[in-house]
Motif scaffolding. Structure first.
Motif, mmCIF file in Angstrom:
data_model
loop_
_atom_site.group_PDB
_atom_site.id
_atom_site.type_symbol
_atom_site.label_atom_id
_atom_site.label_comp_id
_atom_site.label_asym_id
_atom_site.label_seq_id
_atom_site.Cartn_x
_atom_site.Cartn_y
_atom_site.Cartn_z
ATOM 1 N N ILE A 404 0.928 -1.334 0.070
ATOM 2 C CA ILE A 404 -0.025 -0.016 -0.006
ATOM 3 C C ILE A 404 0.884 1.271 -0.151
ATOM 4 C CG2 ILE A 404 -1.706 1.128 1.270
ATOM 5 C CD1 ILE A 404 -2.534 -1.408 2.421
ATOM 6 N N ASP A 405 0.708 1.978 -0.882
ATOM 7 C CA ASP A 405 1.406 3.289 -1.166
ATOM 8 C C ASP A 405 0.425 4.346 -0.312
ATOM 9 O OD1 ASP A 405 2.062 5.942 -1.895
ATOM 10 O OD2 ASP A 405 3.210 5.108 -3.821
ATOM 11 N N LEU A 406 1.182 4.745 0.932
ATOM 12 C CA LEU A 406 0.190 5.487 1.862
ATOM 13 C C LEU A 406 0.047 7.165 1.296
ATOM 14 C CD1 LEU A 406 1.951 4.569 5.218
ATOM 15 C CD2 LEU A 406 -0.287 3.920 4.105
ATOM 16 N N ALA A 407 0.949 7.313 0.429
ATOM 17 C CA ALA A 407 0.663 8.908 -0.098
ATOM 18 C C ALA A 407 -0.129 8.779 -1.122
ATOM 19 C CB ALA A 407 1.991 9.408 -0.561
ATOM 20 N N ALA A 408 0.154 7.913 -2.143
ATOM 21 C CA ALA A 408 -0.747 7.833 -3.344
ATOM 22 C C ALA A 408 -2.162 7.039 -3.024
ATOM 23 C CB ALA A 408 -0.050 7.061 -4.544
ATOM 24 N N GLN A 409 -2.338 6.307 -2.047
ATOM 25 C CA GLN A 409 -3.557 5.622 -1.562
ATOM 26 C C GLN A 409 -3.670 4.377 -2.554
ATOM 27 O OE1 GLN A 409 -6.685 8.145 -0.355
ATOM 28 N NE2 GLN A 409 -5.588 9.171 1.245
ATOM 29 N N THR A 410 -2.805 3.678 -3.164
ATOM 30 C CA THR A 410 -2.942 2.760 -4.206
ATOM 31 C C THR A 410 -2.365 1.291 -3.510
ATOM 32 O OG1 THR A 410 -0.795 3.294 -5.070
ATOM 33 C CG2 THR A 410 -2.761 4.361 -6.259
ATOM 34 N N ILE A 411 -2.997 0.440 -3.953
ATOM 35 C CA ILE A 411 -2.424 -1.122 -3.608
ATOM 36 C C ILE A 411 -1.844 -1.503 -4.928
ATOM 37 C CG2 ILE A 411 -3.245 -3.346 -2.602
ATOM 38 C CD1 ILE A 411 -5.460 -1.782 -1.191
#
Length: 710
Positions: A404-411
């Motif tokens: 999970i990319d916390l900044a981009a909010q992508t998985i």
């Protein structure tokens, strides 16, 4: 020379005199070895069985026979290590290895008390001074001080059909093992040969659920109590149930030093805080309403303990007031009654594992968000989570890995299609930017690419690398200050210790471009014309079939494809006969390239990338395929094919390159363009001259008409 039936013989340097060595009663020699001091060791099979040591001057000898301390038995193999100890296999009722040292006049015995339980057949010593004793289907590895040992399963058997395999060590320290049923097995002693720690080393139990290295340098292990390991002294101390106020053995699930000399300890009934300065344990039991096993914890700004439990979800414990309550968000409980892990992401938010997937908690806003398969997670069955680089949350599941990319909010998900195998992951840990996944069958090393367009790299450690236990426990590993990774694993849980890495691997992988296909066919560039200048008078050059030969000046004309299509090159270097200075005609512009990684280790993990400079500017990733794609209709120009291979740590090695050019058709050559220019200029000049003459003629006619009228 040894003759099993007749005894021992010597042959002089001129090979003219053969003489039998007298040694009455010992006529069954099977192995001969000359040691560093020039003593000659001879092993015998017979009655009695023994070793004979012949002095360097060959005037005296001694027979090593059975004593009260050891029994020799038949000795099929002898080996000398770097310290001058002679190791011999003793074929007796119980397997033994004997180590004789003439300098100290001592004999060392390896038997079942040392973990040695099979007949040794082959010996080798690695560059670290470890003694490798190969048994039928495994290797017994003895530490340089000969006090510690471990076993390593081999893929093949070293003996069969009354024949014995062989062994050798190359210049790089790699061990080559000849097997009976699997060809040659290559072993890298400098690879990830981990050690292990279990009850044989003094642990209370093989079941280890938590590991913590404290600020004092000792290592605390959560078993059915607490074992404290001293790395310097090698000793183990135990904190038993009485000190922990349990009264009986109790599984310790979590140990963590949250402040200097203050250690959090959780078990099946609550948790304790051990103050090492005061040598005092404070026990915080949970009341009957909130009974549950504490698996993890966090401490918030109010000094409250957030407890992840296996049956009560998340509990918040105020130790000063002695109050405990279930966490409620927006008036409701968290989804699921089970929580196994708590992670703070650096922004004051908490992440937790529940029975229904992953939960994101914002304590400031008192909100919660469930993240499962419908939200993009690869599986809701989560085993472990880990924060990496303060920007990524790694999620280990039974269906693969989610990042999970916390900044981009992508998985981003990884399964078998992305190279992850097996996909059932229980544990996550990291060292020097490298992430390790503890799976159901082995440890997986993950190299995340620096460029997001590049593929991820997964490398598996298993039994071939010395990992005897390969079913990893969740949320139980630890990275020590010395760089060693401690990882509990089963099926009979023990601690795998992965030694510190020696630093960045600067060894360049050996890669070569081995061939080129033209118009989808492999072409031979062998040319008699190229050999002609190399021949001397009376030299002979034979056909490949060996039927015809040629002398200088008698070579036949080339009639192969490349000569017929006027393909040009400068030379053919050995061994791949890939032409240098290749120049292809414009209609031979359909190409494909072959390449090879020449390394002998880890061939199942070979990966390539390539690019044809002059035609493309991005890399192609064919996996382990050793052939490029087809390049169609390449326009005339200069090109360089570049290929790289990736080594075990995920770094791309030095590239192999191949430069060539495609010639333009005659109508696109410089002289053709010069001719075009000359023709154009001539045409323009001719037109100008013609127009000029026409104008002059018209002017003259006009002048004549004017003259007639006047």
């Amino acid at each position: 020379m040894s003759s099993w039936r007749d005894g021992l013989y010597t042959l002089n340097n001129d090979m003219t005199v053969l003489q039998k060595v007298a040694n009455e009663g010992f006529n069954g020699p099977i192995r001969i070895l000359e040691d560093a001091e020039r003593n000659i060791w001879v092993s015998h099979i017979g009655n009695p069985s023994h070793l004979t040591v012949i002095a360097p001057d060959q005037k005296s000898f001694r027979n090593m026979v059975d004593t009260e301390d050891y029994t020799i038995g038949s000795v099929p193999k002898i080996f000398e290590d770097s310290k001058g100890t002679i190791w011999a296999t003793a074929l007796q009722q119980e397997p033994k290895i004997l180590g004789f040292n003439l300098k100290t006049n001592t004999v060392q015995t390896l038997d079942k008390e040392n973990g040695y339980n099979s007949f040794g057949r082959l010996f080798e010593e690695d560059d670290s001074g470890r003694l490798w004793i190969f048994k039928q289907d495994s290797a017994y590895i003895l530490s340089p001080d000969k006090k510690r040992s471990k076993s390593l399963a081999t893929m093949g058997n070293v003996a069969g059909n009354n024949r014995m395999g062989d062994i050798a060590k190359d210049s790089k320290g790699s061990i080559w093992l000849g097997t009976h049923n699997r060809g040659v097995e290559l072993i890298d002693p400098n690879g990830a040969l981990q050690e292990s720690l279990d009850v044989t080393n003094g642990l209370t139990s093989d079941a280890v659920w938590s590991i913590e290295e404290t600020s004092r340098g000792d290592i605390w292990l959560g078993t059915n109590g607490i074992d404290i390991y001293d790395p310097e002294k090698g000793g183990i101390k135990t904190i038993g149930p009485q000190m922990l106020k349990h009264g009986k053995p109790n599984t310790i699930y979590k140990i963590e030093e949250f402040e200097k000399d203050r250690i959090f300890i959780s078990d099946e009934k609550g948790f304790s805080v051990f103050d090492r300065d005061r040598d005092r344990i404070t026990y915080y039991g949970l009341n009957a309403s909130f009974r549950g096993t504490v698996r993890d914890f966090l401490i918030d700004d109010n000094k409250h303990f957030w407890l992840a439990t296996n049956s009560q979800g998340i509990l918040v414990y105020d130790t000063e007031k002695g109050m405990v309550k279930k966490l409620k968000v927006a008036g409701s409980l968290l989804p699921g009654s089970q929580s196994n892990k708590l992670v703070e992401d650096g922004s004051g938010n908490y992440w937790s594992i529940t029975g229904q997937g992953l939960v994101f908690i914002n304590p400031k806003e008192n909100t919660v968000q469930k993240i499962g398969e419908s939200e993009g997670l690869i599986s809701k069955d989560v085993g472990a989570i880990m924060l990496r680089n303060k920007t990524e949350l790694w999620v280990a599941t039974t269906g693969g890995l989610s990042v999970i990319d916390l900044a981009a909010q992508t998985i981003t998900n990884f399964g078998k299609e992305e190279g992850l195998d097996p996909i059932v992951i229980y544990e996550l840990t990291q060292r020097n930017g490298i992430v390790y996944l503890g799976s159901e069958n082995g440890l997986i090393r993950v190299q995340a690419p620096a460029n997001k367009e590049d593929p991820w790299f997964f490398y598996n450690y298993g039994t071939a690398q010395g990992f005897e236990a390969n079913d990893y426990s969740a949320n139980a590993s630890a990275l020590l200050k010395n760089g060693a990774l401690w990882l509990p694993a089963g099926p009979e849980t023990q601690i795998n210790v992965l030694a510190p890495e020696a630093g960045v691997d600067t060894t360049s992988q050996r890669i070569r471009i081995t061939g080129i296909s033209i118009l989808d066919q492999d072409r031979s560039f062998a040319s008699f014309a190229k050999y002609e200048p190399l021949l001397k008078e009376k030299d002979t050059l034979w056909d490949p079939d060996g039927k015809n030969y040629y002398l200088k000046g008698t070579l036949p004309p080339d009639t192969n494809y490349v000569s017929e299509h006027k393909i040009q090159w400068d030379s053919l270097p050995f061994p791949f006969t890939l032409p240098l200075g290749l120049k292809l005609p414009y209609d031979q512009n359909y190409l494909r390239f072959q390449y090879a990684n020449l390394s002998v280790f880890n061939r199942d993990k070979i990966a390539f990338r390539y690019m044809l400079e002059g035609n493309e500017s991005t890399w192609n990733y064919p996996g382990n395929k050793s052939e490029s794609k087809n390049y169609f209709n390449l326009p005339p120009g200069r090109y360089t094919f570049t290929v790289e291979t990736r080594e075990i740590k995920g770094n791309w090695g030095n590239p192999a390159t191949y430069a060539f050019s495609i010639l333009p058709p005659w109508w696109q050559t410089w002289w053709a363009y010069l001719l075009y220019a000359i023709v154009a200029i001539g045409s323009i000049w001719g037109i100008v001259q013609y127009r000029s003459r026409q104008l002059k003629r018209k002017n003259r006619l006009l002048e004549e008409k004017v003259a007639l009228r006047t």
